[in-house]
Design a protein around this motif. Structure first.
Motif, PDB file in Angstrom:
ATOM      1  N   LYS A 191      22.250  44.113  -8.932  1.00  0.00           N
ATOM      2  CA  LYS A 191      22.541  42.911  -9.696  1.00  0.00           C
ATOM      3  C   LYS A 191      21.303  42.006  -9.708  1.00  0.00           C
ATOM      4  O   LYS A 191      20.633  41.810  -8.699  1.00  0.00           O
ATOM      5  N   ARG A 192      21.028  41.449 -10.863  1.00  0.00           N
ATOM      6  CA  ARG A 192      19.838  40.631 -11.023  1.00  0.00           C
ATOM      7  C   ARG A 192      19.982  39.293 -10.302  1.00  0.00           C
ATOM      8  O   ARG A 192      21.039  38.669 -10.327  1.00  0.00           O
ATOM      9  N   ARG A 193      18.912  38.851  -9.693  1.00  0.00           N
ATOM     10  CA  ARG A 193      18.847  37.511  -9.124  1.00  0.00           C
ATOM     11  C   ARG A 193      18.431  36.535 -10.221  1.00  0.00           C
ATOM     12  O   ARG A 193      17.948  36.953 -11.280  1.00  0.00           O
ATOM     13  N   PRO A 194      18.599  35.252 -10.043  1.00  0.00           N
ATOM     14  CA  PRO A 194      18.354  34.285 -11.140  1.00  0.00           C
ATOM     15  C   PRO A 194      16.880  33.983 -11.373  1.00  0.00           C
ATOM     16  O   PRO A 194      16.499  32.823 -11.569  1.00  0.00           O
ATOM     17  N   TYR A 195      16.042  35.030 -11.310  1.00  0.00           N
ATOM     18  CA  TYR A 195      14.606  34.818 -11.462  1.00  0.00           C
ATOM     19  C   TYR A 195      14.013  35.821 -12.455  1.00  0.00           C
ATOM     20  O   TYR A 195      14.520  36.935 -12.632  1.00  0.00           O
ATOM     21  N   VAL A 196      12.912  35.409 -13.067  1.00  0.00           N
ATOM     22  CA  VAL A 196      12.007  36.319 -13.765  1.00  0.00           C
ATOM     23  C   VAL A 196      10.719  36.332 -12.958  1.00  0.00           C
ATOM     24  O   VAL A 196      10.246  35.278 -12.501  1.00  0.00           O
ATOM     25  N   TYR A 197      10.151  37.529 -12.774  1.00  0.00           N
ATOM     26  CA  TYR A 197       8.996  37.668 -11.886  1.00  0.00           C
ATOM     27  C   TYR A 197       7.707  37.816 -12.690  1.00  0.00           C
ATOM     28  O   TYR A 197       7.659  38.540 -13.691  1.00  0.00           O
ATOM     29  N   VAL A 198       6.666  37.129 -12.222  1.00  0.00           N
ATOM     30  CA  VAL A 198       5.333  37.246 -12.798  1.00  0.00           C
ATOM     31  C   VAL A 198       4.423  37.834 -11.733  1.00  0.00           C
ATOM     32  O   VAL A 198       4.364  37.321 -10.603  1.00  0.00           O
ATOM     33  N   ILE A 199       3.732  38.914 -12.088  1.00  0.00           N
ATOM     34  CA  ILE A 199       2.833  39.544 -11.118  1.00  0.00           C
ATOM     35  C   ILE A 199       1.536  38.738 -11.053  1.00  0.00           C
ATOM     36  O   ILE A 199       0.796  38.648 -12.037  1.00  0.00           O
ATOM     37  N   GLN A 200       1.291  38.145  -9.869  1.00  0.00           N
ATOM     38  CA  GLN A 200       0.048  37.388  -9.691  1.00  0.00           C
ATOM     39  C   GLN A 200      -1.083  38.287  -9.216  1.00  0.00           C
ATOM     40  O   GLN A 200      -2.238  38.084  -9.567  1.00  0.00           O
ATOM     41  N   GLN A 201      -0.724  39.321  -8.454  1.00  0.00           N
ATOM     42  CA  GLN A 201      -1.733  40.221  -7.898  1.00  0.00           C
ATOM     43  C   GLN A 201      -1.065  41.551  -7.583  1.00  0.00           C
ATOM     44  O   GLN A 201       0.076  41.590  -7.119  1.00  0.00           O
ATOM     45  N   GLY A 202      -1.774  42.665  -7.860  1.00  0.00           N
ATOM     46  CA  GLY A 202      -1.259  43.969  -7.486  1.00  0.00           C
ATOM     47  C   GLY A 202      -0.689  44.751  -8.665  1.00  0.00           C
ATOM     48  O   GLY A 202      -0.766  44.339  -9.822  1.00  0.00           O
ATOM     49  N   VAL A 203      -0.082  45.913  -8.338  1.00  0.00           N
ATOM     50  CA  VAL A 203       0.432  46.848  -9.328  1.00  0.00           C
ATOM     51  C   VAL A 203       1.869  47.213  -8.975  1.00  0.00           C
ATOM     52  O   VAL A 203       2.183  47.494  -7.812  1.00  0.00           O
ATOM     53  N   VAL A 204       2.726  47.197  -9.992  1.00  0.00           N
ATOM     54  CA  VAL A 204       4.138  47.576  -9.823  1.00  0.00           C
ATOM     55  C   VAL A 204       4.461  48.690 -10.801  1.00  0.00           C
ATOM     56  O   VAL A 204       4.130  48.609 -11.985  1.00  0.00           O
TER      57      VAL A 204
END
Length: 645
Positions: free
Chosen positions: A52-65
């Motif tokens: 289930k999704r948490r109430p956030y959208v994520y922005v990658i500041q550093q690294g690789v996903v």
């Protein structure tokens, strides 16, 4: 994110990346205040598929996903995307998906900014460019409700500086038609046209009110004033046939492109667009030439009178300049692609006339045989927008047995000279190009029918995958009945070879699109990296091949264009309708980038370096890759074919 210094530092990072670069500073600080900073070691899960999704959208500041899925067995991971600095994670929530679709796993140490999803959504909706950018994360054609999905004509999308917006607007109050009957004396027709603007025309109608012909002021001048026809002659003796009718209220671009295709100065408009409809008005060329973007009409007219190759090359260059100047976004190709096709057809027609005249002057008489010049491949589909590989050929009627050698010799020589003249005009033919000077593209109608029968009944032995461009036929100059006969032959032969279309579908599965872009490189589904993107192989060719197969299966021989073929289909269900719409948008988008690259770099435009694309452009193309894969999956289930690289 407790201190003001951290908040400003995070906001400073965000404003360097879309969609945040389009937000105000106060909005960024509001987002940062409600967010968190997250750190992940190499190999950790950010979230899992089905979670289930948490109430956030994520922005990658550093690294690789890496975003991964699983195959049908659920045992093997399948790579879906690779994301790095500035990329977003978790935006699927805006489509109403409450659980994560993929598993996100870190490939390095990763720092994420978790921003509150609801406030971000409201802010992005207030900014069209931010909205458009986020929409590109989903599909080229479909975005969550509330997002701006239309293309923004900005400097990052524009090659030219002269948009063609007017083409999408209806023509304001087209003039009412001047009509007459079949037996109306010519003097009465002249009287009715006397108070009309220069270049006007009268519609000749029958007893049922159906348009049967046109009489222009020019024809009156040429044939009546010269004394060729008496003033009491009936209109039926003077009229020219009505080649086509269109509906009132269409966009101006629809009328312009049809005039270019038919090489006519007038269009008859009826209430329903059919030839049997009520005649409403006559649209003259002068009604459109007052518009700046109608320049191709004048260029095509000048081409028809060009005295030599040099003049033709100069006019062709003017046409290319116009195409480049109007190339603002993918939607502009709706008008520019048929304009380019009409310009290239005008060049071919004039070249043929000039070369035939030269041969006649040398004592080579034209054989008394019907013949037709045709476009194949991308030109045949109306999708060639650069001067590279104008595929063209010649079909001529079957000569008498004792005349076959002489006819073949003449038409091959004609084809060779026409091909050379086209090259002198500026067209470039590569090794894969089809030219009328080669025996494979210059044949009698019987030879063409034998060739197509061989491709259809023995596709493997005949290497049909190398000949599919021949199935995209567009008559350009000469007797079109030869093309009609050949198309009918193709469909008859296809109906007697039930395995032909599934084989075409299977062959099209070899051109798998790549997976994603990452740090200026292209990544395929196996994680392999390349430095350039082949737009033809990645998006255009698979869609062309699949649309052709679907059209053949459905018995559609007209229209020939890929998008028109898709639009002519009747999908099975709403999901298929949505897939067709997304495919059309993805195809037009890829064609736009190829055209932009080709016109700006003077090449075919197929190869593009990802580093030259903006983040928005990369996301739009990535959405297209996913759409092509979905189309392949749909076709695979329908025809029992398997994707392969």
């Amino acid at each position: 994110m407790k201190t003001a210094s951290i908040a400003y530092r995070v906001a400073d990072f965000l404003r360097r990346h879309p969609p945040f670069q389009y937000l105000d500073e106060s909005e960024l600080l509001e987002l940062v205040a409600g967010g968190r900073v997250l750190f992940h070691e190499d190999g950790e899960l950010v979230f899992e598929r089905g979670q289930k999704r948490r109430p956030y959208v994520y922005v990658i500041q550093q690294g690789v996903v890496r975003l991964v899925d699983y195959d049908e067995s659920g045992a093997k991971e399948v790579l879906r995307d690779v994301r790095g600095e500035g990329d977003l994670l978790g935006v699927g929530r805006y489509l109403g998906i409450v659980e994560h679709t993929y598993t996100a796993r870190t490939e390095t140490e990763v720092i994420l900014y978790a921003l509150p999803a609801a406030p971000l959504w409201e802010q992005i909706k207030r900014h069209p460019r931010a909205s458009h950018y986020l929409a590109a994360y989903f599909t080229v054609a479909i975005a969550p409700p509330g997002l701006e999905g239309d293309s923004i004509r900005s400097d990052e999308l524009r090659l030219g500086r002269r948009p063609v917006d007017w083409m999408a607007k209806p023509v304001d109050e087209p003039p009412s038609a001047v009509t007459c009957g079949l037996e109306t004396p010519v003097r009465d027709v002249a009287a009715r046209l006397a108070d009309q603007p220069p270049g006007a025309a009268a519609v000749v109608i029958d007893a049922e009110g159906t348009a049967r012909g046109l009489i222009s002021t020019r024809v009156l001048s040429d044939r009546v004033a010269s004394g060729e026809l008496p003033l009491d002659a009936p209109a039926v003796q003077l009229m020219a046939p009505v080649l086509d009718t269109l509906r009132v209220g269409l966009p101006a671009g629809a009328y312009l492109t049809r005039m270019l295709e038919l090489q006519v100065e007038h269009l008859v408009l009826t209430n329903d667009g059919s030839r049997l409809g009520k005649v409403c008005s006559v649209l003259a060329r002068r009604d459109l030439t007052r518009i700046e973007a109608a320049a191709p009409l004048a260029i095509v007219e000048d081409m028809a009178r060009a005295g030599g190759i040099y003049e033709l090359s100069r006019l062709l260059a003017q046409g290319q300049t116009f195409i480049a100047g109007g190339l603002t976004d993918a939607e502009s190709l709706r008008w520019l692609a048929p304009m380019a096709t009409a310009l290239y057809a005008a060049v071919l027609r004039r070249v043929v006339v000039l070369v035939e005249g030269a041969l006649l002057a040398e004592g080579h008489a034209i054989p008394d045989l019907k013949h037709c010049w045709v476009f194949f491949g991308s030109a045949g589909r109306g999708e060639l927008t650069t001067l590279y590989d104008l595929d063209h050929g010649l079909i001529y009627d079957e000569p008498e047995p004792d005349q076959r050698r002489a006819a073949r010799s003449y038409f091959l020589e004609l084809g060779r000279r026409v091909s050379s003249a086209l090259a002198a005009c500026g067209f470039v033919s590569t090794a894969k190009g089809i030219v009328s000077g080669h025996p494979s593209a210059c044949r009698s109608i019987n030879e063409w029918e034998i060739g197509f029968s061989h491709w259809i009944h023995d596709p493997i032995e005949s290497c049909v995958y190398r000949a599919t461009s021949f199935f995209d036929l567009r008559p350009v100059h000469g007797d079109c009945t030869l093309v009609n006969r050949l198309q009918q032959h193709i469909h008859r032969e296809k109906d007697h070879s039930m395995g032909f279309v599934p084989l075409l579908v299977a062959d099209s599965m070899a051109n798998l699109p790549p997976l994603t872009f990452f740090r200026g490189l292209v990544i395929d589904d196996n994680g392999r990296y390349t430095e350039t993107l082949d737009l033809q192989r990645a998006t255009l060719q698979p869609v062309v091949d699949l649309a052709r197969a679907l059209a053949l299966d459905a018995g559609i021989d007209h229209p020939v264009g890929t998008l028109e073929r898709l639009q002519a289909l009747t999908p099975d269900d709403q999901d298929a309708v949505l897939l067709v719409n997304e495919t059309i948008a993805a195809f037009r988008n890829a064609l736009f980038y190829r055209t932009r690259a080709g016109l700006s770099r003077h090449c075919d435009g197929n190869l593009v370096e990802p580093s030259t694309l903006t983040r928005l452009e990369q996301n739009l193309l990535k959405s297209g890759f996913r759409t092509v894969l979905q189309l392949m999956e749909y076709m695979g289930k329908r025809y029992g074919a398997t994707r392969r690289r």
